[in-house]
Design an enzyme around this catalytic site. Structure first.
Site, mmCIF file in Angstrom:
data_model
loop_
_atom_site.group_PDB
_atom_site.id
_atom_site.type_symbol
_atom_site.label_atom_id
_atom_site.label_comp_id
_atom_site.label_asym_id
_atom_site.label_seq_id
_atom_site.Cartn_x
_atom_site.Cartn_y
_atom_site.Cartn_z
ATOM 1 N N GLU A 205 94.133 63.477 76.743
ATOM 2 C CA GLU A 205 94.906 62.333 77.224
ATOM 3 C C GLU A 205 94.859 62.180 78.741
ATOM 4 O OE1 GLU A 205 98.771 62.424 75.435
ATOM 5 O OE2 GLU A 205 97.943 62.264 73.412
ATOM 6 N N LYS A 338 104.184 54.472 66.852
ATOM 7 C CA LYS A 338 102.724 54.511 66.810
ATOM 8 C C LYS A 338 102.277 53.598 65.676
ATOM 9 C CE LYS A 338 102.220 59.287 68.481
ATOM 10 N NZ LYS A 338 101.980 60.695 68.068
#
Length: 428
Positions: A205, A338
């Site tokens: 990330e 999400k």
């Protein structure tokens, strides 16, 4: 002119070099929408099914040709002819066509790619920005970012147990300024790590992924970076954690390999977090305990929920039913959103609304395997979620979301609202 005339899909690669689904929806007007879906590394047990081929001769079994074919051969015939402005009808047509509890027949990745592509086409045909089309004139909250600047757990090949150490520019007056402040901390963190002789390679990330002496040392170097950048920890820049505790939960115990006493009970984990929150400006804790440790979660919420944000990710998996169960039990005070956990835009927005009605905050989130698609940034603004997770200040698939928020904030002008610390309702 808003009638769907063609639906196509293809296999593309995500930020980890693994296949994912990209869909295109074309309208009678000639306008089209394109969308690609992400994939997680630390996935919740209760997420909708991401359909993979399982053929070891292609992409190590991670191909998505079956999901792509499901879009072309099964979904397309059902929704061609439908009005792209009827998002709910389109989504529930696909859900009914799948017919399973976990979207295992068509694949959540197939359904979601089409769902988002339809929304993009609809926004384009009515000539509205995506966030405005989805949220109307009240869409104006620019979310406070949670930026994952030290990666551990399943997001990095290091010895740090806690998966994400994040900074939040809660003292910034605008998103643009918050992004600048965070970038300065990120670059100063690199200097701090180099000064200590640590590796400055980045994880999935975009955050640094050094081997550290303990989980707490990650907090210490972040504090040093905040100060070195000229900011006050807690006031200007606060800290958020994502423990992803399910990933180190084994046989009823939590195993923190980086700690002197690695094996912990739920109560000991709570005391561990309380101690850290007492000594560092931590204002948000995500997945502090395992996804099915409901009793532990209740104790965690009772112990810390009145002072910091307690976020359920693997616990709730963007699922309205699991969220309602948590609300009824007084578990957590925030939910991570999400889109690919639940697999359709309509269901995502329903879950966000359920959280709001219960007084829970919403944190819209990326996945560790991302694409350049910035749709989640528009969703965060459309639903006035107030917070967003899109990784660190490196890797273009992460910055695509932050850069889209810069554009939206600029477009909104004086109407844009950046709530800073007040975006976290439960923080005292």
């Amino acid at each position: 002119m808003t009638e769907i005339i063609e639906v196509h899909a293809r296999e593309i690669l995500d930020s980890r070099g693994n296949p994912t689904v990209e869909a295109e929806v074309t309208l009678l007007s000639g306008i089209s929408g394109r969308a690609s879906v992400p994939s997680g590394a630390s996935t919740g047990e209760h997420e909708m099914l991401e359909l993979r081929d399982g053929d070891p001769k292609r992409y190590l079994g991670k191909g998505v040709t079956q999901a792509v074919n499901n879009v072309i051969e099964k979904i397309a015939p059902e929704i061609v002819g439908m009005d792209c402005l009827n998002q709910r009808d389109i989504d529930y047509t696909m859900i009914a066509l799948d017919g399973t509890e976990n979207k295992g027949a068509l694949g959540a990745n197939a359904i979601l790619s089409v769902s988002i592509a339809c929304a993009k086409a609809a926004a384009a045909v009515v000539e509205l920005p995506l966030y405005r089309y989805l949220g109307g004139v009240q869409a104006k909250d620019i979310p406070v970012p949670m930026m994952n600047i030290i990666n551990g757990g399943q997001h990095a090949d290091n010895n740090v147990d806690i998966q994400e150490f994040m900074i939040m520019p809660v003292g910034a007056p605008t998103f643009r300024e918050g992004l600048r402040m965070s970038a300065e901390v990120f670059h100063n963190l690199k200097a701090v790590l180099k000064g200590k002789g640590y590796n400055t390679a980045v994880g999935d990330e975009g955050g640094f992924a050094p081997n550290l002496a303990s989980n707490e040392e990650a907090l210490a170097v972040i504090m040093a970076a905040i100060t070195r950048a000229g900011y006050e920890p807690g006031k200007d820049i606060a800290i958020a954690l994502d423990a992803a505790a399910s990933s180190f939960y084994e046989k009823g115990k939590y195993i923190l390999a980086a700690e002197k006493k690695p094996e912990k009970t739920a109560d000991e984990m709570i005391r561990f977090y309380e101690d850290l929150a007492n000594r560092y400006p931590i204002i948000s804790l995500e997945d502090g305990l395992a996804e099915d440790d409901w009793e532990g979660w209740k104790a965690l919420t009772q112990a810390m929920g009145s002072r910091i944000q307690i976020v359920g990710d693997d616990l709730f998996v963007t699922n309205k039913k699991r969220l309602e169960q948590g609300i009824s039990k007084g578990i957590a005070n925030s939910i991570l959103i999400k889109l690919n956990q639940i697999g359709s835009l309509t269901e995502t927005l329903e879950t966000i609304q359920t959280a709001k009605e219960a007084g829970y905050t919403n944190v819209v989130s990326h996945r560790s395997g991302e694409t350049e698609d910035s749709f989640m940034a528009d969703v965060a603004v459309a639903a006035n979620c107030g917070q967003i997770k899109s990784g660190s200040l490196s890797r273009s698939e992460r910055l695509a979301k932050y850069n889209q928020l810069l554009r939206i904030e600029e477009e909104l002008g004086d109407r844009a609202v950046y709530r800073g610390r007040s975006a976290l309702y439960s923080v005292r």
